[in-house]
Motif scaffolding. Structure first.
Motif, PDB file in Angstrom:
ATOM      1  N   HIS A  46       0.837  -1.207   0.000  1.00  0.00           N
ATOM      2  CA  HIS A  46       0.000   0.000   0.000  1.00  0.00           C
ATOM      3  C   HIS A  46       0.870   1.254   0.000  1.00  0.00           C
ATOM      4  O   HIS A  46       0.597   2.217  -0.734  1.00  0.00           O
ATOM      5  N   ALA A  60      -5.313  -3.987   4.719  1.00  0.00           N
ATOM      6  CA  ALA A  60      -4.432  -4.072   3.556  1.00  0.00           C
ATOM      7  C   ALA A  60      -4.496  -5.447   2.907  1.00  0.00           C
ATOM      8  O   ALA A  60      -4.471  -5.568   1.676  1.00  0.00           O
ATOM      9  N   ARG A 111      -7.681  -5.534   0.861  1.00  0.00           N
ATOM     10  CA  ARG A 111      -7.641  -4.695  -0.341  1.00  0.00           C
ATOM     11  C   ARG A 111      -6.734  -5.295  -1.404  1.00  0.00           C
ATOM     12  O   ARG A 111      -7.058  -5.263  -2.594  1.00  0.00           O
ATOM     13  N   TYR A 112      -5.613  -5.853  -0.996  1.00  0.00           N
ATOM     14  CA  TYR A 112      -4.657  -6.403  -1.956  1.00  0.00           C
ATOM     15  C   TYR A 112      -4.654  -7.930  -1.899  1.00  0.00           C
ATOM     16  O   TYR A 112      -3.600  -8.566  -1.991  1.00  0.00           O
ATOM     17  N   GLU A 153       2.452   1.605  -3.564  1.00  0.00           N
ATOM     18  CA  GLU A 153       1.531   2.115  -4.581  1.00  0.00           C
ATOM     19  C   GLU A 153       1.195   3.583  -4.333  1.00  0.00           C
ATOM     20  O   GLU A 153       1.060   4.370  -5.279  1.00  0.00           O
ATOM     21  N   THR A 154       1.056   3.961  -3.074  1.00  0.00           N
ATOM     22  CA  THR A 154       0.828   5.373  -2.769  1.00  0.00           C
ATOM     23  C   THR A 154       2.025   6.213  -3.181  1.00  0.00           C
ATOM     24  O   THR A 154       1.872   7.333  -3.699  1.00  0.00           O
TER      25      THR A 154
END
Length: 445
Positions: A121, A329, A332-333, A124-125
């Motif tokens: 995360h 997380a 989400r992933y 990617e951010t």
């Protein structure tokens, strides 16, 4: 006979594996409880003592529930003989498996891959912020592409003014007249616009270097070792600072100023009055100033179009960093951590494979026993028990023995009469009722 031997061996193996089965269930339930504790601890807030107690209670409940659920299924499902009951228990097993995944497996996945998911995360951010900084920098530097055109226009106006002043290249009469004054005015405006663009270039460069420093710090936090929670907090601080830099870059773009200056070139054009000493010279000055006005209009339109093209570029959308817990997380992933999810779910649902194995074995045992003779189903213990029951029944059918006659006292004249011996009751084979040998009680796995 081979089927009877196979059934007997399978039954013996199932009985010998009962301890191992309990050990496997207990181990899997304990492992699931440990990983559930690690996963649920990251979701709870409060003091350390409250978090520890709540996580321990939840993980213990999960372990006990998983152990009891699979124990019941191992006991009952293999014993079901009709298809309806078997399908009903299979449906119960499916519902229970979904509940186990909901209360335990995703927390196990959070414990196994939570830190890696949070790092992804952050990565990617970081990519998003890098793209935002580059786009904002590109938009801010877009006006710099107009700098060569503005320089050439300013130099051209200055050169024409010098030539008109020295040799009268435009009007045919040298001197500092109205044409030279107009050309000098246009050249000064172009140089002023050029200075503004160069000044913004230095500010844009400073902001871009500051943004790169924040990005470097964020990259270090993503790949640094250690706990993920403090790194995520530091990453959030750097993200806020970088968002401010991106916003400042968008506000320092010189493109709007260039557009306004280009409009002023044409709209604010003020031509001086021809000051020629003769009517012919004044006429030539008017013609040259009209030509200069047309050139200024063309230059203004070119700059306005270029500035409008720069302003039409998409602006950077404000990005806000949202920190995620390890469990969030992982959810989400989830697609990027399929092996971790598979391992977390397998820990909880592996006993289902044992249930299926026991069902297959018990079915094979039942099919083998149905084809066995009654004598093949009797064990030595059953035989000894039957003999004991047979002897007990025979003993009940025999008459009781009479007690012996007491001896007479000395001096007694009467002689005691001896009782005639009781005729033994012959037990004929016809009076013996054969016992029905009950089937040996099958031991449950």
């Amino acid at each position: 006979m081979s089927e009877a031997v196979t059934a007997r061996r399978l039954k013996d193996h199932a009985a010998s594996l009962q301890t191992m089965t309990r050990f496997v269930l207990a181990t899997l339930a304990l492992a699931s409880g440990v990983y559930t504790y690690l996963g649920v601890r990251s979701l709870l807030d409060g003091s350390a003592g409250i978090v520890f107690f709540a996580a321990i209670v939840y993980s213990a409940a999960v372990s006990v529930g998983i152990y009891g659920f699979w124990t019941y299924l191992m006991r009952f499902l293999p014993e079901m003989r009709d298809g309806a009951s078997r399908l009903a228990l299979v449906a119960v097993m499916a519902v229970g498996s979904v509940m186990i995944v909901a209360m335990s497996s995703w927390l196990n996945a959070a414990a196994l891959a939570g830190s890696a998911a949070v790092e992804q995360h952050l990565a990617e951010t970081l990519e998003g912020y890098t793209s935002d900084l580059e786009q904002a920098h590109s938009n801010a530097l877009g006006a710099l592409s107009l700098l060569p055109d503005i320089q050439r226009a300013g130099e051209r106006f200055a050169r024409l003014a010098d030539e008109e002043r020295s040799s009268g290249a435009l009007t045919g009469t040298s001197g500092a007249g109205s044409v030279v004054q107009l050309l000098s005015q246009m050249g000064a405006q172009m140089r002023e616009l050029e200075a503004n663009i160069r000044g913004s270039q230095d500010l844009v460069g400073t902001l871009f270097r500051e943004g790169q420093e924040h990005l470097a710090a964020m990259r270090g936090l993503v790949s640094a070792p250690g706990a993920i929670a403090p790194r995520s907090d530091s990453f959030a601080e750097q993200a806020v600072a970088l968002a401010g830099v991106v916003s400042a870059l968008q506000q320092t773009s010189i493109a709007p100023s260039v557009a306004r200056a280009a409009a002023d070139l044409s709209g604010g054009f003020i031509a001086p009055v021809a000051d020629g000493s003769s009517a012919d010279l004044a006429g030539r000055q008017d013609q040259v100033m009209a030509t200069i006005r047309a050139s200024v209009d063309a230059q203004s339109k070119a700059l306005s179009d270029a500035a409008a093209e720069i302003l039409a570029q998409p602006r950077v959308v404000e990005r806000r960093y949202v920190p995620l817990s390890s469990a969030e997380a992982v959810l989400r992933y989830a697609g990027d951590f399929i092996p971790s999810w598979a391992g977390a779910i397998s820990i909880d649902l592996l006993p289902g494979v044992l249930v299926a194995m026991l069902g297959v074995v018990q079915g094979s045992i039942r099919r083998g026993e149905e084809r066995m003779a009654d004598a093949d189903r009797i064990t030595a213990a059953d035989m000894f028990r039957s003999i004991e029951l047979h002897e007990a029944l025979l003993a009940r059918g025999r008459p009781e023995r009479q007690p012996p006659v007491p001896m007479s006292e000395p001096g007694t004249t009467e002689t005691a009469k001896e009782a005639p011996p009781a005729a033994p009751r012959a037990a004929s084979a016809e009076n013996v009722t054969p016992l029905a040998l009950s089937e040996r009680k099958r031991q449950e796995p």
